[in-house]
Scaffold this motif. Structure first.
Motif, short mmCIF file in Angstrom:
data_model
loop_
_atom_site.label_atom_id
_atom_site.label_comp_id
_atom_site.label_asym_id
_atom_site.label_seq_id
_atom_site.Cartn_x
_atom_site.Cartn_y
_atom_site.Cartn_z
N GLU A 64 0.88 -1.03 -0.33
CA GLU A 64 -0.11 0.31 -0.26
C GLU A 64 1.04 1.41 0.15
O GLU A 64 0.16 2.53 -0.33
N GLU A 65 2.14 1.21 0.73
CA GLU A 65 3.12 2.64 0.03
C GLU A 65 3.55 2.56 -0.56
O GLU A 65 3.68 3.90 -1.25
N GLY A 66 3.81 1.69 -1.59
CA GLY A 66 4.24 1.68 -2.65
C GLY A 66 2.97 1.64 -3.72
O GLY A 66 3.53 3.57 -4.84
N ARG A 67 2.18 1.70 -3.27
CA ARG A 67 0.80 3.08 -4.37
C ARG A 67 0.98 3.82 -4.14
O ARG A 67 0.13 4.28 -4.96
N ALA A 68 1.12 4.12 -3.41
CA ALA A 68 0.91 5.49 -2.39
C ALA A 68 1.49 6.40 -2.80
O ALA A 68 1.78 7.83 -4.07
N ALA A 69 3.18 5.54 -2.72
CA ALA A 69 4.15 6.76 -3.48
C ALA A 69 4.27 6.45 -4.97
O ALA A 69 4.82 7.76 -5.70
N LYS A 70 3.70 5.65 -5.63
CA LYS A 70 3.72 5.65 -7.40
C LYS A 70 2.43 6.28 -7.58
O LYS A 70 2.72 7.01 -8.48
N LEU A 109 -3.26 7.15 -10.86
CA LEU A 109 -3.10 6.04 -11.33
C LEU A 109 -3.56 5.74 -12.68
O LEU A 109 -4.97 5.43 -12.76
N PRO A 110 -2.61 5.43 -13.86
CA PRO A 110 -3.77 4.44 -14.84
C PRO A 110 -4.91 3.23 -14.74
O PRO A 110 -4.37 2.57 -13.49
N PRO A 111 -5.63 3.26 -15.00
CA PRO A 111 -6.66 2.34 -14.61
C PRO A 111 -6.04 0.66 -14.37
O PRO A 111 -5.92 -0.04 -13.70
N PRO A 112 -5.16 0.22 -15.76
CA PRO A 112 -4.67 -0.93 -15.09
C PRO A 112 -3.24 -1.14 -14.25
O PRO A 112 -3.41 -2.23 -13.45
N ILE A 113 -3.05 -0.01 -13.76
CA ILE A 113 -1.88 0.22 -12.68
C ILE A 113 -2.81 -0.51 -11.14
O ILE A 113 -2.05 -0.38 -10.66
N ARG A 114 -4.19 0.33 -11.30
CA ARG A 114 -4.76 0.71 -10.11
C ARG A 114 -5.40 -1.17 -9.98
O ARG A 114 -4.99 -1.45 -8.70
N ALA A 115 -5.70 -1.94 -11.22
CA ALA A 115 -6.19 -2.88 -11.25
C ALA A 115 -5.18 -3.66 -10.57
O ALA A 115 -5.50 -4.22 -9.48
N ALA A 116 -3.91 -3.72 -11.19
CA ALA A 116 -2.58 -4.24 -10.72
C ALA A 116 -2.12 -4.07 -8.93
O ALA A 116 -2.11 -5.40 -8.38
N PHE A 117 -2.19 -2.90 -8.93
CA PHE A 117 -2.23 -2.79 -7.13
C PHE A 117 -3.56 -3.52 -6.44
O PHE A 117 -3.20 -4.18 -5.69
#
Length: 178
Positions: free
Chosen positions: A132-138, A145-153
């Motif tokens: 979750e920290e990585g998601r926030a940092a990205k 975040l683009p939809p595919p990246i959000r979906a991956a997270f």
């Protein structure tokens, strides 16, 4: 995967091995891709010898000189090839090694088994927090975040949450059978 990641990042812009390493750590790609920091430099050297990347220049930061690499035309062709190949692979979602390990759980002293399960749960909870920290940092680095990246997270988080439920169930069942 190392080749795919490096070529993919260099396809976006020239960068140093250190920058690539930092991007992997900030976005937590190193957690799920099993790419070790040292493998980046080894892969860059190998791909340079193959003509897939080239030295674009150097950058001085303090007392250090960083080599900046760029992707070549041959590198772009290789990137497209490994990208197509990677998309043809079925994603691995079953923890086969762990399932095999469960077959021999009866051979482990119960107290050790329960301690190991508690430790696995704690480590997975920590990994989920880092995810979750990585998601926030990205998101902080690139904005929305683009939809595919959000979906991956989301998918990664859901897998870890499912694994946590599974480990907690095992802990409960093994504790009850004492």
């Amino acid at each position: 995967m190392v080749r795919l990641v490096i070529l993919g990042l260099l396809n976006q812009r020239p960068m140093s091995g250190y920058e690539i390493q930092q991007l992997l750590q900030v976005s937590r790609i190193d957690q799920w891709s099993d790419i070790l920091p040292g493998s980046i430099y080894h892969a860059l050297k190998k791909m340079a010898a193959e003509g897939l990347v080239a030295l674009a220049g150097t950058e001085q930061t303090g007392m250090r000189t960083k080599a900046i690499f760029e992707i070549t035309d041959a590198g772009r062709a290789e990137y497209r090839r490994v990208l197509r190949e990677a998309w043809s692979q079925v994603p691995r979602s079953l923890p086969g090694d762990f399932y095999l390990l469960l077959s021999f759980a009866h051979d482990m002293p119960r107290a050790d088994l329960l301690a190991a399960l508690r430790e696995l749960i704690a480590r997975l909870e920590e990994r989920l927090a880092q995810w979750e920290e990585g998601r926030a940092a990205k998101a902080a680095a690139v904005g929305d975040l683009p939809p595919p990246i959000r979906a991956a997270f989301d998918n990664g988080r859901e897998h870890m949450e499912a694994d946590l439920r599974f480990l907690r169930r095992l802990l409960e069942e093994f504790a009850e059978s004492e």
